[in-house]
Scaffold this motif. Structure first.
Motif, PDB file in Angstrom:
ATOM      1  N   THR A 174      34.965 120.636  56.089  1.00  0.00           N
ATOM      2  CA  THR A 174      34.505 119.269  56.297  1.00  0.00           C
ATOM      3  C   THR A 174      33.787 118.739  55.066  1.00  0.00           C
ATOM      4  O   THR A 174      33.965 117.576  54.673  1.00  0.00           O
ATOM      5  CB  THR A 174      33.583 119.192  57.516  1.00  0.00           C
ATOM      6  OG1 THR A 174      34.246 119.775  58.654  1.00  0.00           O
ATOM      7  CG2 THR A 174      33.211 117.758  57.841  1.00  0.00           C
ATOM      8  N   ARG A 175      32.986 119.576  54.437  1.00  0.00           N
ATOM      9  CA  ARG A 175      32.239 119.135  53.258  1.00  0.00           C
ATOM     10  C   ARG A 175      33.176 118.823  52.087  1.00  0.00           C
ATOM     11  O   ARG A 175      33.005 117.822  51.389  1.00  0.00           O
ATOM     12  CB  ARG A 175      31.217 120.199  52.874  1.00  0.00           C
ATOM     13  CG  ARG A 175      30.123 120.407  53.924  1.00  0.00           C
ATOM     14  CD  ARG A 175      29.175 121.517  53.528  1.00  0.00           C
ATOM     15  NE  ARG A 175      28.415 121.154  52.342  1.00  0.00           N
ATOM     16  CZ  ARG A 175      27.703 122.019  51.625  1.00  0.00           C
ATOM     17  NH1 ARG A 175      27.673 123.295  51.981  1.00  0.00           N
ATOM     18  NH2 ARG A 175      27.023 121.619  50.583  1.00  0.00           N
ATOM     19  N   VAL A 176      34.161 119.687  51.884  1.00  0.00           N
ATOM     20  CA  VAL A 176      35.121 119.435  50.799  1.00  0.00           C
ATOM     21  C   VAL A 176      35.954 118.201  51.115  1.00  0.00           C
ATOM     22  O   VAL A 176      36.236 117.379  50.231  1.00  0.00           O
ATOM     23  CB  VAL A 176      36.016 120.672  50.570  1.00  0.00           C
ATOM     24  CG1 VAL A 176      37.111 120.348  49.559  1.00  0.00           C
ATOM     25  CG2 VAL A 176      35.182 121.850  50.078  1.00  0.00           C
ATOM     26  N   LEU A 177      36.341 118.058  52.378  1.00  0.00           N
ATOM     27  CA  LEU A 177      37.104 116.876  52.785  1.00  0.00           C
ATOM     28  C   LEU A 177      36.339 115.601  52.449  1.00  0.00           C
ATOM     29  O   LEU A 177      36.916 114.620  51.973  1.00  0.00           O
ATOM     30  CB  LEU A 177      37.371 116.953  54.288  1.00  0.00           C
ATOM     31  CG  LEU A 177      38.423 116.010  54.856  1.00  0.00           C
ATOM     32  CD1 LEU A 177      39.808 116.423  54.392  1.00  0.00           C
ATOM     33  CD2 LEU A 177      38.356 116.016  56.381  1.00  0.00           C
ATOM     34  N   ALA A 178      35.035 115.630  52.691  1.00  0.00           N
ATOM     35  CA  ALA A 178      34.215 114.449  52.403  1.00  0.00           C
ATOM     36  C   ALA A 178      34.272 114.077  50.928  1.00  0.00           C
ATOM     37  O   ALA A 178      34.354 112.892  50.575  1.00  0.00           O
ATOM     38  CB  ALA A 178      32.765 114.714  52.824  1.00  0.00           C
ATOM     39  N   ILE A 179      34.238 115.062  50.049  1.00  0.00           N
ATOM     40  CA  ILE A 179      34.278 114.795  48.612  1.00  0.00           C
ATOM     41  C   ILE A 179      35.661 114.306  48.193  1.00  0.00           C
ATOM     42  O   ILE A 179      35.791 113.383  47.378  1.00  0.00           O
ATOM     43  CB  ILE A 179      33.888 116.063  47.823  1.00  0.00           C
ATOM     44  CG1 ILE A 179      32.462 116.497  48.191  1.00  0.00           C
ATOM     45  CG2 ILE A 179      34.011 115.825  46.322  1.00  0.00           C
ATOM     46  CD1 ILE A 179      31.410 115.435  47.965  1.00  0.00           C
ATOM     47  N   GLU A 180      36.707 114.904  48.754  1.00  0.00           N
ATOM     48  CA  GLU A 180      38.062 114.511  48.377  1.00  0.00           C
ATOM     49  C   GLU A 180      38.415 113.105  48.856  1.00  0.00           C
ATOM     50  O   GLU A 180      39.150 112.381  48.181  1.00  0.00           O
ATOM     51  CB  GLU A 180      39.073 115.510  48.949  1.00  0.00           C
ATOM     52  CG  GLU A 180      39.014 116.890  48.319  1.00  0.00           C
ATOM     53  CD  GLU A 180      40.047 117.843  48.888  1.00  0.00           C
ATOM     54  OE1 GLU A 180      40.173 118.956  48.362  1.00  0.00           O
ATOM     55  OE2 GLU A 180      40.718 117.478  49.884  1.00  0.00           O
ATOM     56  N   GLU A 181      37.910 112.732  50.021  1.00  0.00           N
ATOM     57  CA  GLU A 181      38.371 111.496  50.661  1.00  0.00           C
ATOM     58  C   GLU A 181      37.434 110.306  50.472  1.00  0.00           C
ATOM     59  O   GLU A 181      37.748 109.202  50.911  1.00  0.00           O
ATOM     60  CB  GLU A 181      38.592 111.734  52.151  1.00  0.00           C
ATOM     61  CG  GLU A 181      39.663 112.770  52.470  1.00  0.00           C
ATOM     62  CD  GLU A 181      41.040 112.381  51.961  1.00  0.00           C
ATOM     63  OE1 GLU A 181      41.327 111.166  51.850  1.00  0.00           O
ATOM     64  OE2 GLU A 181      41.845 113.287  51.670  1.00  0.00           O
ATOM     65  N   LYS A 182      36.301 110.498  49.823  1.00  0.00           N
ATOM     66  CA  LYS A 182      35.345 109.390  49.693  1.00  0.00           C
ATOM     67  C   LYS A 182      35.949 108.214  48.934  1.00  0.00           C
ATOM     68  O   LYS A 182      35.630 107.052  49.210  1.00  0.00           O
ATOM     69  CB  LYS A 182      34.059 109.870  49.024  1.00  0.00           C
ATOM     70  CG  LYS A 182      34.240 110.370  47.598  1.00  0.00           C
ATOM     71  CD  LYS A 182      32.936 110.926  47.029  1.00  0.00           C
ATOM     72  CE  LYS A 182      33.132 111.446  45.612  1.00  0.00           C
ATOM     73  NZ  LYS A 182      31.864 111.982  45.044  1.00  0.00           N
ATOM     74  N   ARG A 183      36.837 108.482  48.001  1.00  0.00           N
ATOM     75  CA  ARG A 183      37.461 107.396  47.228  1.00  0.00           C
ATOM     76  C   ARG A 183      38.348 106.519  48.103  1.00  0.00           C
ATOM     77  O   ARG A 183      38.700 105.407  47.714  1.00  0.00           O
ATOM     78  CB  ARG A 183      38.264 107.974  46.076  1.00  0.00           C
ATOM     79  CG  ARG A 183      39.527 108.725  46.481  1.00  0.00           C
ATOM     80  CD  ARG A 183      40.119 109.474  45.319  1.00  0.00           C
ATOM     81  NE  ARG A 183      39.204 110.500  44.863  1.00  0.00           N
ATOM     82  CZ  ARG A 183      39.371 111.183  43.734  1.00  0.00           C
ATOM     83  NH1 ARG A 183      40.389 110.917  42.942  1.00  0.00           N
ATOM     84  NH2 ARG A 183      38.516 112.118  43.386  1.00  0.00           N
ATOM     85  N   HIS A 184      38.727 107.037  49.261  1.00  0.00           N
ATOM     86  CA  HIS A 184      39.542 106.262  50.202  1.00  0.00           C
ATOM     87  C   HIS A 184      38.694 105.619  51.299  1.00  0.00           C
ATOM     88  O   HIS A 184      39.237 105.080  52.262  1.00  0.00           O
ATOM     89  CB  HIS A 184      40.598 107.162  50.841  1.00  0.00           C
ATOM     90  CG  HIS A 184      41.510 107.816  49.847  1.00  0.00           C
ATOM     91  ND1 HIS A 184      42.422 107.120  49.083  1.00  0.00           N
ATOM     92  CD2 HIS A 184      41.633 109.118  49.470  1.00  0.00           C
ATOM     93  CE1 HIS A 184      43.069 107.954  48.293  1.00  0.00           C
ATOM     94  NE2 HIS A 184      42.612 109.169  48.502  1.00  0.00           N
ATOM     95  N   GLY A 185      37.371 105.709  51.162  1.00  0.00           N
ATOM     96  CA  GLY A 185      36.494 105.114  52.160  1.00  0.00           C
ATOM     97  C   GLY A 185      36.368 105.924  53.425  1.00  0.00           C
ATOM     98  O   GLY A 185      35.927 105.413  54.455  1.00  0.00           O
ATOM     99  N   ILE A 186      36.731 107.210  53.376  1.00  0.00           N
ATOM    100  CA  ILE A 186      36.699 108.074  54.554  1.00  0.00           C
ATOM    101  C   ILE A 186      35.474 108.974  54.472  1.00  0.00           C
ATOM    102  O   ILE A 186      35.254 109.644  53.454  1.00  0.00           O
ATOM    103  CB  ILE A 186      37.974 108.919  54.649  1.00  0.00           C
ATOM    104  CG1 ILE A 186      39.202 108.013  54.776  1.00  0.00           C
ATOM    105  CG2 ILE A 186      37.897 109.892  55.828  1.00  0.00           C
ATOM    106  CD1 ILE A 186      40.516 108.722  54.546  1.00  0.00           C
ATOM    107  N   ARG A 187      34.688 108.983  55.526  1.00  0.00           N
ATOM    108  CA  ARG A 187      33.513 109.849  55.602  1.00  0.00           C
ATOM    109  C   ARG A 187      33.788 111.009  56.547  1.00  0.00           C
ATOM    110  O   ARG A 187      34.491 110.847  57.549  1.00  0.00           O
ATOM    111  CB  ARG A 187      32.292 109.076  56.106  1.00  0.00           C
ATOM    112  CG  ARG A 187      31.894 107.923  55.215  1.00  0.00           C
ATOM    113  CD  ARG A 187      30.565 107.322  55.622  1.00  0.00           C
ATOM    114  NE  ARG A 187      30.593 106.690  56.937  1.00  0.00           N
ATOM    115  CZ  ARG A 187      30.009 107.164  58.022  1.00  0.00           C
ATOM    116  NH1 ARG A 187      29.328 108.302  57.997  1.00  0.00           N
ATOM    117  NH2 ARG A 187      30.067 106.507  59.168  1.00  0.00           N
ATOM    118  N   ALA A 188      33.208 112.176  56.249  1.00  0.00           N
ATOM    119  CA  ALA A 188      33.361 113.341  57.118  1.00  0.00           C
ATOM    120  C   ALA A 188      32.051 114.106  57.180  1.00  0.00           C
ATOM    121  O   ALA A 188      31.463 114.435  56.136  1.00  0.00           O
ATOM    122  CB  ALA A 188      34.477 114.259  56.600  1.00  0.00           C
TER     123      ALA A 188
END
Length: 261
Positions: A174-188
């Motif tokens: 979940t933490r890595v997902l948050a870093i990867e997806e933040k540029r797409h406006g997605i929070r995790a």
């Protein structure tokens, strides 16, 4: 935040909760309704509980749907997300709060043949669901993911070697997902409770044996009170609101003081 990214008001959002027919998932649905979400689909394996959950959500002004399903395979997760998008008219919020029918045991007492199933049941559903939901969230330039793990991911606890390994995998995912997806406006974000009164999981792990003794001692450390499904749900409800728009990549414990994990 880039003006191309989307932060929806909760009243305009559609939510999908895997494991949403009881316990933490259902009380998170109640909390989401409280903050204004009006379209919620809950996923579970028991039709009766799903129908009862939808009735309770309807009483709170929610357009609620029950989707029978089991997210323990990639194909099943793809199907769940496709059905959710169809009935909800989109998908902005996804919460995964699945549990496994397992109890803490010392590693020496765990049959090696059962380890793959424990890891699969505890770690993989949230990953499969994210894989299914992320393409649509990227396309719309926004979304919120909330997973539920456990303090076993953070604190070395006798009896939770395999459980803790699975939950730690889910936290780091979940933490890595948050870093990867933040540029797409997605929070995790991921919630990491310990004991949670009033849930089937807590009833199962406290009903005796090694596990019962372990968690009886843990409960004595919860000087602020053992958490309830309402407590966890309230945090989930906050995390999906615009007020939490800058909060991502966090593993948050609600445990009444059992530990400072």
């Amino acid at each position: 935040m880039s003006e191309n990214l989307v932060v929806k008001e909760t009243k305009d959002s559609a939510a999908l909760i895997v494991g949403g027919t009881a316990g933490i998932g259902l009380h998170s649905a109640f909390a989401m309704a409280e903050v204004g979400v009006r379209r919620i689909a809950v996923v579970g394996r028991t039709v009766r509980r799903g129908e009862e959950a939808c009735e309770q959500l309807a009483e709170r002004g929610v357009e609620a749907y029950f989707l029978p399903g089991d997210a323990r395979s990639a194909d099943a997760a793809d199907d769940i997300v496709a059905r959710a998008r169809e009935v909800l008219g989109g998908l902005d919020i996804m919460m995964c709060t699945t549990a496994a029918d397992t109890r803490p045991e010392l590693f020496k007492d765990i049959p090696a043949s059962t380890i793959p199933a424990i890891l699969n049941d505890l770690a993989l559903p949230a990953m499969f669901m994210a894989a299914a939901a992320l393409p649509g969230m990227r396309e719309q330039r926004g979304g919120v993911i909330v997973n539920v793990a456990s303090d076993a991911a953070k604190t070395a606890t006798p009896g939770e070697s395999v459980i803790g390994a699975a939950k730690a995998a889910l936290v780091m995912f979940t933490r890595v997902l948050a870093i990867e997806e933040k540029r797409h406006g997605i929070r995790a974000n991921v919630l990491t409770p310990s004991l949670v009164n009033g849930t089937a999981s807590t009833e199962r792990i406290t009903e005796g044996g090694f596990s019962g003794k372990l968690f009886a001692r843990a409960a004595q450390q919860a000087h602020l009170g053992v958490a309830t499904a309402d407590d966890i749900g309230a945090l989930a409800g906050f995390l999906i609101t615009p007020a939490a728009a800058k909060l991502t990549g966090q593993a948050i414990s609600v445990n009444g003081g059992i530990s400072a994990a």
